[in-house]
Scaffold this motif. Structure first.
Motif, short mmCIF file in Angstrom:
data_model
loop_
_atom_site.label_atom_id
_atom_site.label_comp_id
_atom_site.label_asym_id
_atom_site.label_seq_id
_atom_site.Cartn_x
_atom_site.Cartn_y
_atom_site.Cartn_z
N ALA A 58 0.77 -1.30 -0.12
CA ALA A 58 0.20 -0.05 0.40
C ALA A 58 0.19 1.11 -0.13
CB ALA A 58 -0.62 -0.42 1.37
N ARG A 59 1.93 1.20 0.59
CA ARG A 59 2.77 2.49 1.07
C ARG A 59 3.45 2.46 -0.34
NH1 ARG A 59 5.25 -0.15 5.40
NH2 ARG A 59 4.16 0.48 7.02
N GLU A 60 3.88 1.90 -0.71
CA GLU A 60 4.66 1.63 -2.75
C GLU A 60 3.62 2.42 -3.36
OE1 GLU A 60 6.67 1.48 -6.00
OE2 GLU A 60 7.43 2.00 -3.40
N LEU A 61 2.00 1.88 -3.53
CA LEU A 61 1.04 2.71 -4.12
C LEU A 61 0.73 3.74 -3.69
CD1 LEU A 61 -1.08 -0.88 -4.63
CD2 LEU A 61 0.69 -0.53 -6.08
N LEU A 62 0.77 3.67 -2.84
CA LEU A 62 0.33 5.13 -2.69
C LEU A 62 1.99 6.42 -2.97
CD1 LEU A 62 -0.65 4.82 0.86
CD2 LEU A 62 -1.88 6.26 -1.20
N ARG A 63 3.27 5.63 -3.24
CA ARG A 63 3.52 6.65 -3.43
C ARG A 63 3.75 6.74 -4.88
NH1 ARG A 63 7.88 6.35 -6.35
NH2 ARG A 63 8.18 4.22 -6.81
N ARG A 64 3.73 5.97 -5.53
CA ARG A 64 3.36 5.68 -7.28
C ARG A 64 2.33 6.93 -7.71
NH1 ARG A 64 2.66 -0.08 -8.85
NH2 ARG A 64 2.33 0.85 -10.74
N ALA A 65 0.84 6.76 -6.60
CA ALA A 65 -0.08 7.53 -7.06
C ALA A 65 -0.15 9.35 -6.09
CB ALA A 65 -1.19 7.00 -6.39
N ASP A 66 1.20 9.72 -5.90
CA ASP A 66 1.26 10.54 -5.73
C ASP A 66 0.06 11.41 -4.44
OD1 ASP A 66 2.77 13.05 -5.00
OD2 ASP A 66 1.36 14.03 -6.67
N ALA A 67 -0.24 10.29 -3.18
CA ALA A 67 -0.71 10.19 -2.31
C ALA A 67 -0.04 10.01 -1.30
CB ALA A 67 -1.84 9.46 -2.52
N ARG A 68 -0.65 10.49 -0.34
CA ARG A 68 -0.10 10.35 1.52
C ARG A 68 -0.85 8.82 2.26
NH1 ARG A 68 -1.25 15.52 3.44
NH2 ARG A 68 1.31 16.37 2.80
N GLU A 69 -2.11 9.23 1.81
CA GLU A 69 -2.92 7.95 3.24
C GLU A 69 -3.56 7.70 2.31
OE1 GLU A 69 -4.17 10.56 6.24
OE2 GLU A 69 -5.88 11.38 4.90
N CYS A 70 -4.79 6.73 2.80
CA CYS A 70 -5.61 5.92 2.22
C CYS A 70 -7.29 6.35 3.64
CB CYS A 70 -5.87 4.08 2.12
SG CYS A 70 -4.97 3.88 0.14
N ALA A 71 -7.68 7.70 2.55
CA ALA A 71 -9.02 7.48 4.17
C ALA A 71 -9.93 6.68 4.33
CB ALA A 71 -9.85 8.84 3.63
N ALA A 72 -10.33 5.40 3.43
CA ALA A 72 -10.78 4.62 3.46
C ALA A 72 -10.47 3.38 3.48
CB ALA A 72 -12.61 4.76 3.01
N ALA A 73 -11.01 2.05 3.45
CA ALA A 73 -10.74 0.80 2.90
C ALA A 73 -11.36 -0.54 3.05
CB ALA A 73 -9.03 0.42 3.88
N CYS A 74 -11.76 -1.14 2.70
CA CYS A 74 -11.90 -2.31 2.66
C CYS A 74 -11.14 -3.69 2.32
CB CYS A 74 -13.17 -2.61 1.19
SG CYS A 74 -14.00 -3.74 1.57
N VAL A 75 -11.47 -4.49 3.57
CA VAL A 75 -10.86 -5.38 2.95
C VAL A 75 -11.37 -6.89 3.21
CG1 VAL A 75 -8.87 -6.99 4.52
CG2 VAL A 75 -8.37 -4.82 4.73
N GLY A 76 -11.50 -7.20 1.96
CA GLY A 76 -12.04 -8.44 0.88
C GLY A 76 -11.35 -10.07 1.77
N ALA A 77 -11.65 -10.75 2.56
CA ALA A 77 -11.32 -12.18 2.50
C ALA A 77 -11.66 -13.06 2.81
CB ALA A 77 -10.16 -12.34 3.83
N ALA A 78 -10.92 -14.87 2.70
CA ALA A 78 -12.08 -16.06 2.32
C ALA A 78 -11.81 -16.16 4.10
CB ALA A 78 -11.39 -17.17 2.03
N GLY A 79 -13.07 -16.87 4.38
CA GLY A 79 -12.82 -16.90 6.11
C GLY A 79 -13.24 -15.88 7.38
N MET A 80 -13.19 -14.33 6.41
CA MET A 80 -13.32 -13.89 7.33
C MET A 80 -14.76 -14.02 8.53
SD MET A 80 -12.95 -9.95 7.89
CE MET A 80 -11.94 -9.62 6.75
#
Length: 328
Positions: A58-80
């Protein structure tokens, strides 16, 4: 700096995928993936192991997007639903501290598959790959998710890839023995791709990935369906099971309400016409009140949609604390 960004994670048996995208849909997502799945033990999904891979990506993707943070997130997982206690305990604080995430959705992979396939519309989605589970919602006030199958390859997952592969291998072994219901064509494919029929039990039973090995034979069943009536019958039975699961979770609409939609997502539709033709016949037969549609996107797309909906307070799907939990 760019506009607000959201984070999506899709973690399952085929690996882990991470995406960062503008919340307003103003650009394509940046994606990182690994074929190595997150470890699951008797104590649940390895939350620390998942974080150890998600945060650097996520840090690397944010760097590439020239963004500082992800204000919201969704984690989808098998077995959640049954194995996600560690994720629910660890992820909110870690994502808030590291990525500035203020709102978080923790979802079953069936929920992200639903959102990826049909968005936030009422209807049903069958996630059909190695296994099979159907999820439905009508979005009426006070209603929740409806779930069918997803019981694993020994007790259910009827019509899924492992189910089709097992049925094909059984028909091959019947031909090997000279029993009724056998398929010489499937026997030939068994021996071509897996080796001598006599060695199949020793190859299959000791393996921890038995469902995946069974499912690997499903494409052979589809390849034989044009000339082999046994293979055709297997796929017709699979189509009935898939539609049956969809029908169990997709209720008729209230008077005056639009027709719900139904979609099948996952790897199984890649078997092509030998499965899809009887499947759409069965969907029309068993769900006359619903409109079959092609899946719009993947579970990772669904996780991005849910994260963006969190940020804009437009989440319509049922939040039940188990299949879908919202924090913050």
């Amino acid at each position: 700096m760019t506009s607000a960004h959201v984070l999506a994670v899709d973690s399952g048996g085929s690996g882990i995928r991470v995406a960062v995208a503008p919340a307003d849909g103003g650009g394509p997502p940046l994606v990182w993936s690994s074929p190595e799945p997150v470890r699951t033990t008797s104590g649940g999904i390895d939350a620390r192991g998942l974080l150890g891979r998600v945060l650097p990506a996520a840090r690397e993707l944010l760097r590439r997007a020239d963004a500082r943070e992800c204000a919201a997130a969704c984690v989808g997982a098998a077995g959640m639903a049954g194995l996600g206690d560690g994720l629910r305990a660890v992820l909110p604080g870690a994502l808030r501290e590291t990525l500035g995430t203020r709102r978080l959705a923790l979802a079953s992979d069936a929920v992200t598959a639903y959102a990826g396939a049909i968005g936030q519309a009422p209807g049903a989605v069958v996630a059909a790959g190695t296994g099979l589970v159907a999820l439905g919602a009508d979005l009426a006030p006070g209603t929740g998710w409806r779930r069918a199958d997803g019981w694993g390859h020994l007790l259910g997952d009827c019509g899924g890839g492992a189910w089709i592969g097992r049925a094909g291998l059984e028909a091959a072994l019947r031909a090997h023995d000279g029993r009724d219901g056998g398929s010489p064509a499937l026997l030939a494919r068994l021996e071509a791709v897996l080796g001598p029929a006599e060695e199949l039990p020793g190859l299959l039973y000791p393996r921890p990935d038995r469902p995946a090995l069974l499912a690997s034979f499903a494409p052979e069943v589809a390849r034989c369906a044009g000339d082999c009536p046994v293979a055709r019958d297997i796929l017709r039975s699979a189509a009935r099971h898939i539609a049956d699961a969809a029908a169990a979770v997709c209720r008729p609409p209230a008077p005056g309400a639009p027709a719900p939609v139904v979609a099948v997502t996952g790897g199984l539709p890649e078997l092509g016409e030998p499965l899809l033709v009887p499947l759409f016949e069965q969907l029309r037969l068993q769900l006359p009140h619903a409109r079959p549609v092609d899946a719009e996107g993947t579970p990772l797309d669904g996780a991005l949609r849910l994260a963006a909906a969190l940020l804009t307070d437009r989440l319509l799907l049922p939040v039940d604390g188990t299949l879908l939990r919202v924090i913050g």
